[in-house]
Design a protein around this motif. Structure first.
Motif, PDB file in Angstrom:
ATOM      1  N   UNK A   7     -26.554   0.821 -67.016  1.00  0.00           N
ATOM      2  CA  UNK A   7     -25.816   0.139 -65.949  1.00  0.00           C
ATOM      3  C   UNK A   7     -26.608   0.184 -64.650  1.00  0.00           C
ATOM      4  N   UNK A   8     -26.733  -0.976 -64.003  1.00  0.00           N
ATOM      5  CA  UNK A   8     -27.411  -1.084 -62.715  1.00  0.00           C
ATOM      6  C   UNK A   8     -26.442  -1.691 -61.701  1.00  0.00           C
ATOM      7  N   UNK A   9     -26.541  -1.266 -60.473  1.00  0.00           N
ATOM      8  CA  UNK A   9     -25.688  -1.780 -59.402  1.00  0.00           C
ATOM      9  C   UNK A   9     -26.537  -2.043 -58.163  1.00  0.00           C
ATOM     10  N   UNK A  10     -26.555  -3.302 -57.729  1.00  0.00           N
ATOM     11  CA  UNK A  10     -27.351  -3.706 -56.572  1.00  0.00           C
ATOM     12  C   UNK A  10     -26.436  -4.377 -55.552  1.00  0.00           C
ATOM     13  N   UNK A  11     -26.830  -4.306 -54.278  1.00  0.00           N
ATOM     14  CA  UNK A  11     -26.017  -4.942 -53.236  1.00  0.00           C
ATOM     15  C   UNK A  11     -26.859  -5.166 -51.991  1.00  0.00           C
ATOM     16  N   UNK A  12     -26.303  -5.935 -51.062  1.00  0.00           N
ATOM     17  CA  UNK A  12     -26.976  -6.206 -49.799  1.00  0.00           C
ATOM     18  C   UNK A  12     -26.060  -6.984 -48.872  1.00  0.00           C
ATOM     19  N   UNK A  13     -26.512  -7.227 -47.672  1.00  0.00           N
ATOM     20  CA  UNK A  13     -25.712  -7.929 -46.673  1.00  0.00           C
ATOM     21  C   UNK A  13     -25.996  -9.419 -46.688  1.00  0.00           C
ATOM     22  N   UNK A  14     -24.932 -10.208 -46.532  1.00  0.00           N
ATOM     23  CA  UNK A  14     -25.066 -11.655 -46.430  1.00  0.00           C
ATOM     24  C   UNK A  14     -23.776 -12.251 -45.874  1.00  0.00           C
ATOM     25  N   UNK A  15     -23.881 -13.328 -45.151  1.00  0.00           N
ATOM     26  CA  UNK A  15     -22.732 -14.109 -44.687  1.00  0.00           C
ATOM     27  C   UNK A  15     -21.683 -13.240 -43.980  1.00  0.00           C
ATOM     28  N   UNK A  16     -22.130 -12.234 -43.272  1.00  0.00           N
ATOM     29  CA  UNK A  16     -21.212 -11.361 -42.560  1.00  0.00           C
ATOM     30  C   UNK A  16     -20.468 -10.402 -43.447  1.00  0.00           C
ATOM     31  N   UNK A  17     -20.877 -10.292 -44.704  1.00  0.00           N
ATOM     32  CA  UNK A  17     -20.231  -9.381 -45.652  1.00  0.00           C
ATOM     33  C   UNK A  17     -21.301  -8.849 -46.589  1.00  0.00           C
ATOM     34  N   UNK A  18     -20.945  -8.518 -47.839  1.00  0.00           N
ATOM     35  CA  UNK A  18     -21.916  -7.972 -48.777  1.00  0.00           C
ATOM     36  C   UNK A  18     -21.835  -8.702 -50.120  1.00  0.00           C
ATOM     37  N   UNK A  32     -35.847  -3.249 -57.409  1.00  0.00           N
ATOM     38  CA  UNK A  32     -36.230  -3.744 -56.085  1.00  0.00           C
ATOM     39  C   UNK A  32     -36.551  -5.234 -56.135  1.00  0.00           C
ATOM     40  N   UNK A  33     -37.289  -5.662 -57.150  1.00  0.00           N
ATOM     41  CA  UNK A  33     -37.659  -7.076 -57.265  1.00  0.00           C
ATOM     42  C   UNK A  33     -36.437  -7.938 -57.542  1.00  0.00           C
ATOM     43  N   UNK A  34     -35.553  -7.444 -58.398  1.00  0.00           N
ATOM     44  CA  UNK A  34     -34.339  -8.210 -58.702  1.00  0.00           C
ATOM     45  C   UNK A  34     -33.463  -8.341 -57.461  1.00  0.00           C
ATOM     46  N   UNK A  35     -33.304  -7.238 -56.732  1.00  0.00           N
ATOM     47  CA  UNK A  35     -32.460  -7.305 -55.538  1.00  0.00           C
ATOM     48  C   UNK A  35     -33.084  -8.208 -54.480  1.00  0.00           C
ATOM     49  N   UNK A  36     -34.396  -8.201 -54.397  1.00  0.00           N
ATOM     50  CA  UNK A  36     -35.072  -9.098 -53.452  1.00  0.00           C
ATOM     51  C   UNK A  36     -34.800 -10.550 -53.803  1.00  0.00           C
ATOM     52  N   UNK A  37     -34.797 -10.871 -55.086  1.00  0.00           N
ATOM     53  CA  UNK A  37     -34.529 -12.252 -55.496  1.00  0.00           C
ATOM     54  C   UNK A  37     -33.063 -12.611 -55.307  1.00  0.00           C
ATOM     55  N   UNK A  38     -32.164 -11.635 -55.496  1.00  0.00           N
ATOM     56  CA  UNK A  38     -30.751 -11.887 -55.237  1.00  0.00           C
ATOM     57  C   UNK A  38     -30.521 -12.200 -53.766  1.00  0.00           C
ATOM     58  N   UNK A  39     -31.127 -11.400 -52.893  1.00  0.00           N
ATOM     59  CA  UNK A  39     -30.979 -11.652 -51.458  1.00  0.00           C
ATOM     60  C   UNK A  39     -31.539 -13.018 -51.091  1.00  0.00           C
ATOM     61  N   UNK A  40     -32.702 -13.355 -51.642  1.00  0.00           N
ATOM     62  CA  UNK A  40     -33.300 -14.657 -51.337  1.00  0.00           C
ATOM     63  C   UNK A  40     -32.381 -15.794 -51.750  1.00  0.00           C
ATOM     64  N   UNK A  41     -31.691 -15.623 -52.889  1.00  0.00           N
ATOM     65  CA  UNK A  41     -30.790 -16.672 -53.384  1.00  0.00           C
ATOM     66  C   UNK A  41     -29.618 -16.885 -52.437  1.00  0.00           C
ATOM     67  N   UNK A  42     -28.967 -15.790 -52.020  1.00  0.00           N
ATOM     68  CA  UNK A  42     -27.797 -15.940 -51.146  1.00  0.00           C
ATOM     69  C   UNK A  42     -28.215 -16.305 -49.723  1.00  0.00           C
ATOM     70  N   UNK A 161     -22.939 -19.631 -53.611  1.00  0.00           N
ATOM     71  CA  UNK A 161     -23.880 -18.523 -53.477  1.00  0.00           C
ATOM     72  C   UNK A 161     -23.744 -17.546 -54.637  1.00  0.00           C
ATOM     73  N   UNK A 162     -22.524 -17.317 -55.095  1.00  0.00           N
ATOM     74  CA  UNK A 162     -22.304 -16.449 -56.254  1.00  0.00           C
ATOM     75  C   UNK A 162     -22.933 -17.079 -57.497  1.00  0.00           C
ATOM     76  N   UNK A 163     -22.779 -18.384 -57.653  1.00  0.00           N
ATOM     77  CA  UNK A 163     -23.416 -19.071 -58.780  1.00  0.00           C
ATOM     78  C   UNK A 163     -24.931 -18.933 -58.724  1.00  0.00           C
ATOM     79  N   UNK A 164     -25.492 -18.964 -57.517  1.00  0.00           N
ATOM     80  CA  UNK A 164     -26.937 -18.796 -57.363  1.00  0.00           C
ATOM     81  C   UNK A 164     -27.373 -17.392 -57.745  1.00  0.00           C
ATOM     82  N   UNK A 165     -26.522 -16.392 -57.472  1.00  0.00           N
ATOM     83  CA  UNK A 165     -26.813 -15.033 -57.920  1.00  0.00           C
ATOM     84  C   UNK A 165     -26.831 -14.967 -59.445  1.00  0.00           C
TER      85      UNK A 165
END
Length: 321
Positions: A7-18, A32-42, A161-165
């Protein structure tokens, strides 16, 4: 030799929330690479569709002259075309041409609190819906305004944005995940052991965060629209951030929240808003007509009533405290 999924859990800030992403995959995984791509998507969605960013593609379209074709990013073209389609299918209940109302009622970037005089004044000016005011050429990624309008995508962009994630994790070959931004979530696959993903449904009370129930989803998306998260109080009365295009003002019906399950989070997000606008009678009726899955939470004095539509079939009402 394969290893057990971890199990992996990643998160970050976007759109005034997370944003959050929970997934199962066989190690090793480059978190790290996956989370970087998730942030780039949102972040791409935020940069294109935010009304709070002066240089966003959406604000450039809002500022453009009428009848002028304007090149827009492919993602924005997709969201605008979907918004217009849901607008037509909901008989105008979902309308992105409400940016002026959002701003006037203090929910936009200006955050100007409206006074009692503003609220009591009846806005009788005829409004032009987005389906008439906006034209999209999705093949060439062009848009033009047929008439003056201010667009707001707060009822659909977060779902996209969720679909892009989800698309991002698909690209990494991850097939069992739950991604989300606030209450907008999308799931693929299942957890180890074949269990579906469990999503909490919040009780729609202002200022209180508590769980009312849960839904299990797999290979589906879920989104909620309600009157309890973003609101203002003027002269002792509460006003929701969701605008009723027909009234030219915030919603005024008995619905506290609507949750929709759909194939994509963009559609779930838009339809939750549309059904919320339609109200406690027309909303369930349209959900039945369209064969939707939707949960309606209705104010009933100090309590709530739940009314659900499953695959277009109306279920028995439940009273909840």
């Amino acid at each position: 030799m394969s290893t057990e999924p971890r199990r992996y859990s990643l998160s970050g800030e976007t759109m005034g929330t997370r944003y959050t992403a929970v997934f199962y995959a066989e190690p090793p995984v480059d978190e790290a690479a996956i989370n970087e791509s998730l942030f780039a998507a949102v972040d791409t969605v935020d940069q294109q569709m935010s009304t709070w960013k002066a240089d966003s593609a959406l604000n450039r379209l809002n500022a453009a002259a009428e009848q002028q074709w304007l090149p827009i990013p492919e993602e924005l073209a997709t969201v605008l075309a979907t918004a217009l389609r849901v607008g037509r299918q909901s008989n105008g209940a979902f309308d992105i041409a409400v940016g002026d109302l959002v701003n006037a009622w203090g929910f936009g970037p200006g955050e100007q609190q409206p006074g009692a005089a503003h609220i009591s004044a009846s806005d009788r000016q005829a409004r032009v819906p987005a389906t008439q005011a906006l034209e999209i050429d999705p093949l060439r990624n062009l848009a033009r305004k047929r008439s003056a309008t201010t667009l707001d995508l707060s009822g659909i962009a977060k779902g996209f944005a969720v679909d892009e994630m989800a698309r991002c994790l698909d690209g990494w070959g991850i097939t069992n995940y739950l991604v989300g931004i606030d209450g907008e979530m999308r799931a693929r696959g299942v957890k180890p052991g074949g269990e579906s993903w469990v999503v909490a449904i919040e009780r729609p009370r202002r200022g209180i965060r508590e769980v009312m129930g849960v839904m299990e989803i797999s290979d589906a998306a879920i989104a909620t629209s309600g009157d309890y998260r973003q609101w203002i109080e003027v002269a002792g009365r509460y006003y929701s951030h969701t605008m009723d295009p027909a009234r030219g003002a915030p919603l005024s019906n008995s619905l506290a929240a609507v949750t929709v399950v759909a194939a994509t989070c963009m559609l779930a997000d838009a339809w939750a808003t549309a059904l919320m606008v339609l109200g406690e009678k027309a909303g369930p009726e349209l959900a039945q007509e369209r064969g939707m899955d939707a949960l309606f939470v209705i104010h009933d004095g100090e309590h709530f009533r739940e009314l659900s539509v499953v695959a277009g079939q109306l279920q028995a009402q439940i009273e909840t405290r």
